[in-house]
Write a protein that holds these residues in place. Structure first.
Motif, PDB file in Angstrom:
ATOM      1  N   GLU A  46       0.824  -1.206   0.000  1.00  7.83           N
ATOM      2  CA  GLU A  46       0.000   0.000   0.000  1.00  7.83           C
ATOM      3  C   GLU A  46       0.861   1.261   0.000  1.00  7.83           C
ATOM      4  O   GLU A  46       0.544   2.254  -0.672  1.00  7.83           O
ATOM      5  CB  GLU A  46      -0.926  -0.004   1.211  1.00  7.83           C
ATOM      6  N   GLU A  47       1.957   1.234   0.723  1.00  6.93           N
ATOM      7  CA  GLU A  47       2.875   2.374   0.753  1.00  6.93           C
ATOM      8  C   GLU A  47       3.459   2.631  -0.633  1.00  6.93           C
ATOM      9  O   GLU A  47       3.526   3.778  -1.101  1.00  6.93           O
ATOM     10  CB  GLU A  47       3.993   2.104   1.760  1.00  6.93           C
ATOM     11  N   GLU A  49       2.149   1.665  -3.492  1.00  6.75           N
ATOM     12  CA  GLU A  49       1.067   2.078  -4.380  1.00  6.75           C
ATOM     13  C   GLU A  49       0.801   3.577  -4.260  1.00  6.75           C
ATOM     14  O   GLU A  49       0.603   4.271  -5.268  1.00  6.75           O
ATOM     15  CB  GLU A  49      -0.204   1.283  -4.066  1.00  6.75           C
ATOM     16  N   ARG A  50       0.795   4.105  -3.045  1.00  4.00           N
ATOM     17  CA  ARG A  50       0.579   5.543  -2.860  1.00  4.00           C
ATOM     18  C   ARG A  50       1.701   6.353  -3.504  1.00  4.00           C
ATOM     19  O   ARG A  50       1.459   7.362  -4.175  1.00  4.00           O
ATOM     20  CB  ARG A  50       0.462   5.872  -1.366  1.00  4.00           C
ATOM     21  N   ALA A  53       1.362   6.155  -7.359  1.00  2.75           N
ATOM     22  CA  ALA A  53       0.261   6.988  -7.844  1.00  2.75           C
ATOM     23  C   ALA A  53       0.671   8.456  -7.854  1.00  2.75           C
ATOM     24  O   ALA A  53       0.382   9.199  -8.806  1.00  2.75           O
ATOM     25  CB  ALA A  53      -0.977   6.778  -6.976  1.00  2.75           C
ATOM     26  N   GLU A  54       1.364   8.881  -6.807  1.00  3.13           N
ATOM     27  CA  GLU A  54       1.823  10.272  -6.752  1.00  3.13           C
ATOM     28  C   GLU A  54       2.844  10.541  -7.843  1.00  3.13           C
ATOM     29  O   GLU A  54       2.791  11.589  -8.509  1.00  3.13           O
ATOM     30  CB  GLU A  54       2.429  10.562  -5.377  1.00  3.13           C
ATOM     31  N   ARG A  59      -4.984   8.765  -9.761  1.00  4.35           N
ATOM     32  CA  ARG A  59      -5.726   8.529  -8.521  1.00  4.35           C
ATOM     33  C   ARG A  59      -5.407   7.177  -7.908  1.00  4.35           C
ATOM     34  O   ARG A  59      -5.350   7.045  -6.684  1.00  4.35           O
ATOM     35  CB  ARG A  59      -7.231   8.631  -8.796  1.00  4.35           C
ATOM     36  N   HIS A  60      -5.227   6.168  -8.742  1.00  7.62           N
ATOM     37  CA  HIS A  60      -5.080   4.803  -8.233  1.00  7.62           C
ATOM     38  C   HIS A  60      -3.885   4.104  -8.868  1.00  7.62           C
ATOM     39  O   HIS A  60      -3.681   4.173 -10.082  1.00  7.62           O
ATOM     40  CB  HIS A  60      -6.334   3.974  -8.523  1.00  7.62           C
ATOM     41  N   THR A 209      -2.478   1.472 -13.356  1.00  2.00           N
ATOM     42  CA  THR A 209      -2.875   2.824 -12.982  1.00  2.00           C
ATOM     43  C   THR A 209      -4.196   3.192 -13.651  1.00  2.00           C
ATOM     44  O   THR A 209      -4.454   2.801 -14.794  1.00  2.00           O
ATOM     45  CB  THR A 209      -1.807   3.858 -13.378  1.00  2.00           C
ATOM     46  N   GLN A 251      10.017   0.596  -3.668  1.00  2.64           N
ATOM     47  CA  GLN A 251       9.895   1.814  -2.883  1.00  2.64           C
ATOM     48  C   GLN A 251      11.277   2.439  -2.626  1.00  2.64           C
ATOM     49  O   GLN A 251      11.426   3.664  -2.640  1.00  2.64           O
ATOM     50  CB  GLN A 251       9.210   1.504  -1.547  1.00  2.64           C
TER      51      GLN A 251
END
Length: 386
Positions: A46-47, A49-50, A53-54, A59-60, A209, A251
């Motif tokens: 999840e980290e 993915e955020r 996306a940024e 958005r996703h 995305t 990441q």
């Protein structure tokens, strides 16, 4: 005159230097995952993915198990199946076409522009005229070798024809077009993080995305066997989950991606300078940069540096003997693959694809490639053409 080429080894790709620079933080990130014993999806995914996306500006971002599974999950979530057809380039990695076939739909192969190696509105329109009997659901532009397709005309054509646009951005993470980044200009897009990609995992991993909230939710369900609530399945999905160790590696690398892209562009500029200085631009075709003067930072991210010559196979043999790594992407078009013979493409039906398959050659490119190594490559090519 004989060019003096002093022996040197130049691999097609060397990931060891990149890893050494980031080894402490990558190892710590992996250790953190091992300590939690949460290996599939979870907080680390999840980290990432955020962050993804940024970075992409959408958005996703949905982490999945590979770039291939990203495409497959998209087609499954959209309900493509028997009786449907999807337009894809023939000059691309196998997954672009095979995932269409795996859901029971028909891949319709479009030809490419001979200078960018991407499909265009014109080649898609030609495909539509040739294959108009099918119920065509979508078109999949592939941003090949790190260069975005000319998207505005493609999007206009797709809108006029009622087609969904699905980007295959497997080779183009971070690449920019006039109206957006790769993976953000269509309904939904697929990325690959295969280790050799510009942003590479420590194994297989991929990303989807989209800006569509409903489709994003369906894709998250699809990657877990169509399961919203545990052991209750809304539809048949697949096991397309990203594992947390891959997310941790990605990441750690993501903040360095733009720096690496700049390094690849710098290497490409040096190649152009070295080839021009040796008078080789008439003998080999160099990569096109159509958006270079548009003010875009990542106008081309050079996942591959691909030259072109009618003497490709001879040249490859010659420079391989001088320990220069090369690759051929791709030796035949998808329309010529045995597994797609049921589509009955005649030889010459997609002439630009077939010519590119005969004539293109990828040379070594990665941010750490030295000027001396590039000079050695250019000298070897000059010796071949002397």
């Amino acid at each position: 005159m004989t060019v003096n080429v002093t022996a040197m080894r130049v691999p097609l790709l060397d990931l060891s230097q990149q890893y050494r620079a980031l080894a402490p933080q990558i190892r710590q990130a992996v250790d953190d995952v091992l300590a939690t014993q949460q290996f599939i999806l979870g907080p680390k995914v999840e980290e990432f993915e955020r962050a993804a996306a940024e970075y992409c500006g959408c958005r996703h971002a949905i982490g999945v198990s590979s770039g291939t599974d990203a495409l497959l999950a998209i087609f499954m979530a959209l309900g493509f199946g028997p009786g449907d057809a999807v337009i894809v380039p023939s000059f691309t990695f196998f997954a672009t076409g095979s995932c269409v076939a795996r859901v029971g739909a028909t891949p319709l192969f479009a030809d490419i522009d001979p200078t960018t190696y991407n499909i265009t509105a014109a080649t898609v329109e030609a495909c539509l005229r040739r294959c108009g009997a099918e119920r065509i659901r979508a078109v999949v532009p592939v941003h090949l070798f790190g260069l975005c397709c000319e998207m505005d005309p493609l999007l206009e054509l797709a809108n006029n024809e009622g087609l969904m646009v699905i980007e295959d951005a497997a080779q183009a993470v971070g690449a920019e077009y006039r109206t957006g980044k790769a993976g953000t200009m269509s309904a939904v897009a697929a990325f690959s993080f295969y280790p050799s990609k510009n942003l590479g995992a420590a194994g297989d991993a991929g990303l989807i995305t989209t800006n569509d909230d409903e489709l994003a939710e369906r894709l998250r369900i699809c990657r877990q066997h169509g399961m919203r609530e545990r052991y209750f399945h809304d539809f048949i999905g697949g096991n397309f989950r990203m594992d947390a160790i891959q997310a941790a590696v990605l990441q750690s690398k993501l903040p360095h991606l733009d720096e690496w892209s700049a390094g690849r562009r710098r290497v490409a500029d040096i190649y152009r300078e070295e080839f021009t200085r040796r008078g080789l631009t008439g003998a080999i075709g160099l990569p096109l940069e159509p958006y270079r003067d548009s003010g875009l930072t990542n106008h081309h991210i050079y996942h591959q540096y691909v030259i072109r010559t009618a003497r490709r196979d001879e040249l490859r043999t010659f420079i391989t003997e001088r320990q220069i790594g090369t690759a051929i992407y791709y030796p035949i078009g998808l329309h010529q693959q045995r597994c797609f013979s049921y589509l009955s493409h005649e030889p010459g039906s997609l002439p630009e694809t077939e010519a590119a398959a005969r004539e293109t050659l990828a040379l070594p490119i990665y941010p750490e490639l030295t000027r001396d190594q590039q000079g050695y490559v250019a000298d070897a090519i000059a010796e071949f053409f002397q």
